[in-house]
Design a protein around this motif. Structure first.
Motif, PDB file in Angstrom:
ATOM      1  N   ASN A   3     -36.537  74.071 -11.242  1.00 34.55           N
ATOM      2  CA  ASN A   3     -37.340  75.239 -10.950  1.00 34.55           C
ATOM      3  C   ASN A   3     -38.215  75.069  -9.709  1.00 34.55           C
ATOM      4  O   ASN A   3     -38.654  76.045  -9.138  1.00 34.55           O
ATOM      5  N   ASN A   4     -38.460  73.816  -9.378  1.00 36.04           N
ATOM      6  CA  ASN A   4     -39.339  73.581  -8.236  1.00 36.04           C
ATOM      7  C   ASN A   4     -38.622  73.725  -6.913  1.00 36.04           C
ATOM      8  O   ASN A   4     -39.236  73.873  -5.886  1.00 36.04           O
ATOM      9  N   ILE A   5     -37.298  73.643  -6.982  1.00 37.28           N
ATOM     10  CA  ILE A   5     -36.570  73.773  -5.731  1.00 37.28           C
ATOM     11  C   ILE A   5     -36.681  75.206  -5.256  1.00 37.28           C
ATOM     12  O   ILE A   5     -36.353  76.140  -5.993  1.00 37.28           O
ATOM     13  N   PRO A   6     -37.174  75.411  -4.084  1.00 35.77           N
ATOM     14  CA  PRO A   6     -37.347  76.782  -3.621  1.00 35.77           C
ATOM     15  C   PRO A   6     -35.995  77.482  -3.486  1.00 35.77           C
ATOM     16  O   PRO A   6     -35.005  76.875  -3.096  1.00 35.77           O
ATOM     17  N   GLY A   7     -35.948  78.727  -3.826  1.00 34.43           N
ATOM     18  CA  GLY A   7     -34.718  79.510  -3.667  1.00 34.43           C
ATOM     19  C   GLY A   7     -33.773  79.428  -4.845  1.00 34.43           C
ATOM     20  O   GLY A   7     -32.845  80.212  -4.939  1.00 34.43           O
ATOM     21  N   SER A   8     -33.981  78.470  -5.745  1.00 39.56           N
ATOM     22  CA  SER A   8     -33.032  78.369  -6.844  1.00 39.56           C
ATOM     23  C   SER A   8     -33.384  79.388  -7.931  1.00 39.56           C
ATOM     24  O   SER A   8     -34.547  79.647  -8.184  1.00 39.56           O
ATOM     25  N   LYS A   9     -32.365  79.969  -8.505  1.00 42.56           N
ATOM     26  CA  LYS A   9     -32.620  80.916  -9.591  1.00 42.56           C
ATOM     27  C   LYS A   9     -32.957  80.163 -10.865  1.00 42.56           C
ATOM     28  O   LYS A   9     -32.546  79.022 -11.042  1.00 42.56           O
ATOM     29  N   LYS A  10     -33.675  80.831 -11.713  1.00 38.34           N
ATOM     30  CA  LYS A  10     -33.987  80.227 -12.995  1.00 38.34           C
ATOM     31  C   LYS A  10     -32.707  80.186 -13.821  1.00 38.34           C
ATOM     32  O   LYS A  10     -32.009  81.188 -13.980  1.00 38.34           O
ATOM     33  N   ARG A  11     -32.393  79.003 -14.304  1.00 35.03           N
ATOM     34  CA  ARG A  11     -31.152  78.878 -15.073  1.00 35.03           C
ATOM     35  C   ARG A  11     -31.438  79.006 -16.546  1.00 35.03           C
ATOM     36  O   ARG A  11     -32.398  78.445 -17.043  1.00 35.03           O
ATOM     37  N   ARG A  12     -30.618  79.781 -17.204  1.00 37.36           N
ATOM     38  CA  ARG A  12     -30.756  79.871 -18.655  1.00 37.36           C
ATOM     39  C   ARG A  12     -29.448  79.452 -19.274  1.00 37.36           C
ATOM     40  O   ARG A  12     -28.381  79.624 -18.690  1.00 37.36           O
ATOM     41  N   LEU A  13     -29.569  78.914 -20.473  1.00 35.28           N
ATOM     42  CA  LEU A  13     -28.351  78.554 -21.182  1.00 35.28           C
ATOM     43  C   LEU A  13     -27.749  79.837 -21.724  1.00 35.28           C
ATOM     44  O   LEU A  13     -28.385  80.563 -22.491  1.00 35.28           O
ATOM     45  N   ARG A  14     -26.528  80.136 -21.324  1.00 36.11           N
ATOM     46  CA  ARG A  14     -25.929  81.390 -21.811  1.00 36.11           C
ATOM     47  C   ARG A  14     -24.582  81.122 -22.421  1.00 36.11           C
ATOM     48  O   ARG A  14     -23.894  80.166 -22.078  1.00 36.11           O
ATOM     49  N   PHE A  15     -24.209  82.004 -23.337  1.00 37.22           N
ATOM     50  CA  PHE A  15     -22.872  81.942 -23.916  1.00 37.22           C
ATOM     51  C   PHE A  15     -21.888  82.112 -22.766  1.00 37.22           C
ATOM     52  O   PHE A  15     -22.010  83.036 -21.969  1.00 37.22           O
ATOM     53  N   PRO A  16     -20.955  81.162 -22.639  1.00 38.35           N
ATOM     54  CA  PRO A  16     -20.156  81.138 -21.410  1.00 38.35           C
ATOM     55  C   PRO A  16     -19.151  82.285 -21.294  1.00 38.35           C
ATOM     56  O   PRO A  16     -18.519  82.436 -20.262  1.00 38.35           O
ATOM     57  N   TYR A  17     -18.979  83.067 -22.341  1.00 39.91           N
ATOM     58  CA  TYR A  17     -17.998  84.157 -22.248  1.00 39.91           C
ATOM     59  C   TYR A  17     -18.650  85.495 -22.501  1.00 39.91           C
ATOM     60  O   TYR A  17     -19.565  85.604 -23.301  1.00 39.91           O
ATOM     61  N   LYS A  18     -18.162  86.483 -21.814  1.00 40.71           N
ATOM     62  CA  LYS A  18     -18.575  87.850 -22.111  1.00 40.71           C
ATOM     63  C   LYS A  18     -17.568  88.436 -23.092  1.00 40.71           C
ATOM     64  O   LYS A  18     -16.367  88.210 -22.964  1.00 40.71           O
ATOM     65  N   ILE A  19     -18.038  89.167 -24.081  1.00 40.36           N
ATOM     66  CA  ILE A  19     -17.126  89.783 -25.041  1.00 40.36           C
ATOM     67  C   ILE A  19     -17.126  91.287 -24.813  1.00 40.36           C
ATOM     68  O   ILE A  19     -18.181  91.911 -24.800  1.00 40.36           O
ATOM     69  N   ARG A  20     -15.947  91.811 -24.613  1.00 40.25           N
ATOM     70  CA  ARG A  20     -15.854  93.246 -24.381  1.00 40.25           C
ATOM     71  C   ARG A  20     -14.860  93.834 -25.387  1.00 40.25           C
ATOM     72  O   ARG A  20     -13.823  93.237 -25.678  1.00 40.25           O
ATOM     73  N   VAL A  21     -15.193  94.984 -25.948  1.00 40.54           N
ATOM     74  CA  VAL A  21     -14.310  95.645 -26.891  1.00 40.54           C
ATOM     75  C   VAL A  21     -13.791  96.904 -26.235  1.00 40.54           C
ATOM     76  O   VAL A  21     -14.573  97.689 -25.716  1.00 40.54           O
ATOM     77  N   GLU A  22     -12.494  97.053 -26.190  1.00 43.26           N
ATOM     78  CA  GLU A  22     -12.000  98.343 -25.722  1.00 43.26           C
ATOM     79  C   GLU A  22     -10.792  98.794 -26.528  1.00 43.26           C
ATOM     80  O   GLU A  22     -10.050  97.974 -27.058  1.00 43.26           O
ATOM     81  N   PRO A  23     -10.627 100.111 -26.643  1.00 41.15           N
ATOM     82  CA  PRO A  23      -9.493 100.617 -27.435  1.00 41.15           C
ATOM     83  C   PRO A  23      -8.170 100.195 -26.801  1.00 41.15           C
ATOM     84  O   PRO A  23      -8.052 100.124 -25.579  1.00 41.15           O
ATOM     85  N   ARG A  24      -7.231  99.880 -27.653  1.00 41.48           N
ATOM     86  CA  ARG A  24      -5.902  99.543 -27.138  1.00 41.48           C
ATOM     87  C   ARG A  24      -5.230 100.796 -26.616  1.00 41.48           C
ATOM     88  O   ARG A  24      -5.275 101.844 -27.244  1.00 41.48           O
ATOM     89  N   LEU A  25      -4.592 100.666 -25.472  1.00 44.15           N
ATOM     90  CA  LEU A  25      -3.871 101.817 -24.925  1.00 44.15           C
ATOM     91  C   LEU A  25      -2.443 101.837 -25.445  1.00 44.15           C
ATOM     92  O   LEU A  25      -1.866 102.883 -25.670  1.00 44.15           O
ATOM     93  N   VAL A  26      -1.873 100.647 -25.630  1.00 46.14           N
ATOM     94  CA  VAL A  26      -0.549 100.576 -26.252  1.00 46.14           C
ATOM     95  C   VAL A  26      -0.721 100.024 -27.661  1.00 46.14           C
ATOM     96  O   VAL A  26      -1.691  99.325 -27.936  1.00 46.14           O
ATOM     97  N   GLU A  27       0.225 100.356 -28.510  1.00 46.68           N
ATOM     98  CA  GLU A  27       0.110  99.925 -29.895  1.00 46.68           C
ATOM     99  C   GLU A  27       0.118  98.403 -29.998  1.00 46.68           C
ATOM    100  O   GLU A  27       0.818  97.720 -29.247  1.00 46.68           O
ATOM    101  N   ALA A  28      -0.676  97.884 -30.915  1.00 45.65           N
ATOM    102  CA  ALA A  28      -0.759  96.436 -31.085  1.00 45.65           C
ATOM    103  C   ALA A  28       0.584  95.892 -31.556  1.00 45.65           C
ATOM    104  O   ALA A  28       1.298  96.570 -32.286  1.00 45.65           O
TER     105      ALA A  28
END
Lengths: 377, 322
Positions: A3-28
């Motif tokens: 955090n002391n390094i100038p210009g660096s963004k604050k790092r947070r521990l985050r879940f490494p994947y984004k989860i997105r839900v979308e309707p299927r366009l073709v049948e499963a």
């Protein structure tokens, strides 16, 4: 520190994947739904185990018992098939109605009226006791089908004519059917003061495997009866109607998009009546097969809720008539073995849990879940 | 046969129907149809009776019964609101689940003797009113009196309060409600929960007051389904719902009581001489439900009123349409 390094963004521990839900366009793909069904059943059995333990039972013993008492030997497997027979027919009854989004949950009542109508043939009597077996079976078959069909057409007619919600009307008809049957069991055909009719003459019994034990000793003591053949043939016919006929196309179109069906000139009212008749008829046939193949008399306790289990079976089979056969055997096992289990409600409860998981899991058939790497913005 | 006694018992029987109908009405007003009423009532009845049997405090039983039904209703809420499943099928599945759980956990409850039930009492003054006093205010269970207060309150809430306006907006046009800052999902969860609480209360009213005891599925014998029908008959109006519930309660009592006397209106009572005709009497409440739906549906078409416009349609935030 970072955090002391100038210009660096604050790092947070985050879940490494984004989860997105979308309707299927073709049948499963087909395997998705099969896999989900199996997962639902396994999950349901686990939840069921917890509930059984809460109710003071031993879940592992209960499950081992279910397995042994339904698939453990040829004899018990034959009994499982006996239980599966009415389930197949009511499962088909529900499948074809549900495919049109017609909520016939009155299969239980149609089952009772089918049983009643088939009994009329023997008890009124329509045919003398000495009639040949084939004639008995044919006439009882027709009566059972027509009885159930009439019981199904009434709510269908009310829906078409008066826009009466068929869920409520079919369900109310269930209760009415039970009282109707009770009147005849208690008052008219009561045998020696018991709440049951006399036993049907042997000619009115559906042939069983054990009837052929003389020629094929392996059939000794097997109770599987001709009703199973009716059920399997019915499944094939219903499959054919649904997926290979013009009528079936209309049914499926109405189920998928009633408005589009209407605009393309399909009569929805006519189809409601016809499908309710077929659906009720199949459930009535289940009643006939149970009366003529298993109980051999009319009595009050002819169904441990077959009509309601049919609803779940239809859904578990994804409304596919051929899959109904397989699912019915599983549920037949559950009902057969569940009779001796304590506490008593276990089969109903497990069915309920399976149903809930199944409906929930449908989400994954209709939608897809996308995982994508979270990229630093 | 004293008609006022039949009606008195009918009002008590109708109270369970009243609670169940009001609960379903509120849920449907928010756009979620919950067909699990019968199952939730069973669960409420079982849990209430269980608590009273084990701890001897019927009031605690009522609260636990309500909470149990309320909690299980959230399964339906999750499946229909978040997973957007068909409400009919999900409601049916909830029904099986709740009924099954009740029967399993209620095993052996009916053999427990001397379970404390809710008090009944006569309201001083009001019971002096001729005819009405005897029917409505004499020797009724406490939940019956609560019922008299609840249905006008529900009507007032829906039609005269801001929260009620939000409720109606969510059920009629969720996208518009959303654009005004109403959290559609949260509202629907809430009203499904309230519907569950009411169904649980209805069940508890049966098992701890109206016909005390636990008789597995026979405890409710289809009243939850009649309640679903009554909501349609009531055209989603609490006052009409109360009217329907009490009439049905009276009818349910009448079919039991009519078999008692030898003579009715100076004629020989066929149900006395042939008790088996009673089976036809017992069909009446169910047949009557269908008849009432026929009448109700015709009227609804004529007046173009009733069904909340978004009933049964999942709301997807940010999508076009409802």
């Amino acid at each position: 520190m970072e955090n002391n390094i100038p210009g660096s963004k604050k790092r947070r521990l985050r879940f490494p994947y984004k989860i997105r839900v979308e309707p299927r366009l073709v049948e499963a793909p087909g395997w998705v739904s099969v896999l989900l069904t199996i997962a639902s059943i396994i999950l349901a059995l686990m939840v069921g185990a917890v509930l059984i333990a809460l109710g003071g039972g031993d879940p592992i013993k209960a499950y081992i018992h279910i397995g042994k008492a339904s698939f453990g030997s040829l004899g018990v497997f034959s009994d499982t098939l006996v239980k599966a027979t009415p389930l197949m027919l009511v499962g088909l009854a529900c499948s074809i109605a549900f495919r049109m989004k017609l909520w016939n949950i009155g299969a239980e009542g149609q089952f009772f009226i089918g049983a009643f109508a088939a009994s009329v043939v023997v008890l009124l009597p329509v045919l003398p006791d000495s009639s040949p077996k084939w004639l008995f079976i044919l006439i009882m078959f027709i009566f059972g089908f027509i009885g159930g069909a009439l019981w199904g057409v009434i709510p269908g007619f009310l829906k078409v004519k008066f826009n009466v919600n068929e869920i409520i009307s079919t369900l109310m008809m269930n209760y009415i059917a039970v009282f109707w049957n009770n009147y005849f069991i208690y008052a008219v055909w009561s045998e020696g003061g018991f709440q049951m009719s006399k036993t049907f003459p042997k000619n009115a019994w559906l042939p069983r495997l054990s009837d052929f034990a003389k020629d094929a000793p392996i059939f000794q003591g097997l109770t599987t009866h001709l009703g199973l053949v009716f059920a399997v043939i019915a499944a094939v016919i219903i499959w054919f109607i649904l997926y290979r006929s013009k009528w079936g196309y209309e049914i499926r179109l109405i189920g998928d998009n009633a408005k589009a069906a209407k605009y393309s000139g399909i009569s929805i009212g006519k189809n409601i009546i016809l499908v309710m008749a077929l659906s009720g008829g199949l459930a009535g046939l289940a009643g006939m097969s149970e009366i003529s193949g298993v109980v051999h008399r009319l009595q009050g306790s002819i169904s441990p809720g077959y009509g309601f289990t049919g609803i779940i079976i239809a859904w578990l089979a994804k409304l596919n008539p051929l899959a109904v056969i397989v699912v019915s055997i599983l549920f037949g096992a559950l009902i057969l073995a569940g009779r001796e289990l304590q506490p008593k409600g276990i089969p109903t409860m497990i069915q309920g849990v399976i149903f809930v998981f199944l409906i929930a899991s449908d989400f994954f058939v209709r939608n897809r879940i996308l995982f994508s790497r979270n990229i630093e913005e | 046969m004293d008609m006022s006694i039949v009606l008195q018992a009918g009002v008590a029987t109708g109270t369970a129907l009243l609670f169940a109908t009001l609960g379903e009405l509120l849920a449907e007003r928010s756009g979620i149809m919950n067909l699990g009423v019968e199952g939730m009532m069973l669960l409420g009845a079982m849990a209430a009776y269980w608590v009273s049997a084990h701890y001897g405090v019927p009031w605690m039983g009522v609260i636990i019964g309500m909470l149990a039904a309320g909690l299980i209703s959230q399964i339906h809420a999750f499946i229909t609101i978040n997973l957007r499943a068909d409400q009919v099928v999900s409601g049916l599945s909830l029904n099986f689940l709740a009924a099954g759980v009740s029967v399993v956990l209620g095993e052996g409850l009916n053999s427990i003797k001397g379970v404390a039930i809710l008090p009944s009492f006569t309201i001083p003054l009001l019971s002096q009113i001729p005819w009405i006093g005897k029917i409505f205010f004499t020797n009724q269970g406490i939940l019956v009196y609560i019922g008299y207060l609840v249905f006008p309150l529900v009507w007032y809430f829906i039609n005269r309060t801001r929260q009620g306006l939000h409720l109606r907006a969510v059920g009629e046009f969720p996208a518009a409600a959303d654009s005004l800052g109403i959290n559609v999902y949260r509202m629907r969860y809430l009203y499904v929960f309230i519907g569950g609480l009411f169904a649980g209360l209805a069940g508890a009213a049966i098992s701890l007051s109206i016909s005390p005891g636990w008789f597995s599925e026979k405890t409710t014998s289809g009243e939850g389904w009649i309640a679903v029908g009554l909501v349609i008959f009531a055209q989603w109006n609490p006052i009409r719902a109360a009217f329907g519930a009490y009439i049905f309660g009276a009818l349910r009592r009448l079919v039991l009581d009519i078999q008692g006397p030898m003579m009715i209106l100076g004629l020989a009572n066929p149900f006395y001489y042939n008790p088996y005709f009673g089976f036809f009497l017992q069909m009446l409440p169910y047949a009557f439900t269908i008849i009432v739906l026929v009448l109700g549906s015709r009227e609804a078409i004529k007046k173009r009123i009733g069904t909340p416009a978004a009933l049964g349609i999942p709301y997807i935030r940010g999508e076009r349409g409802m």
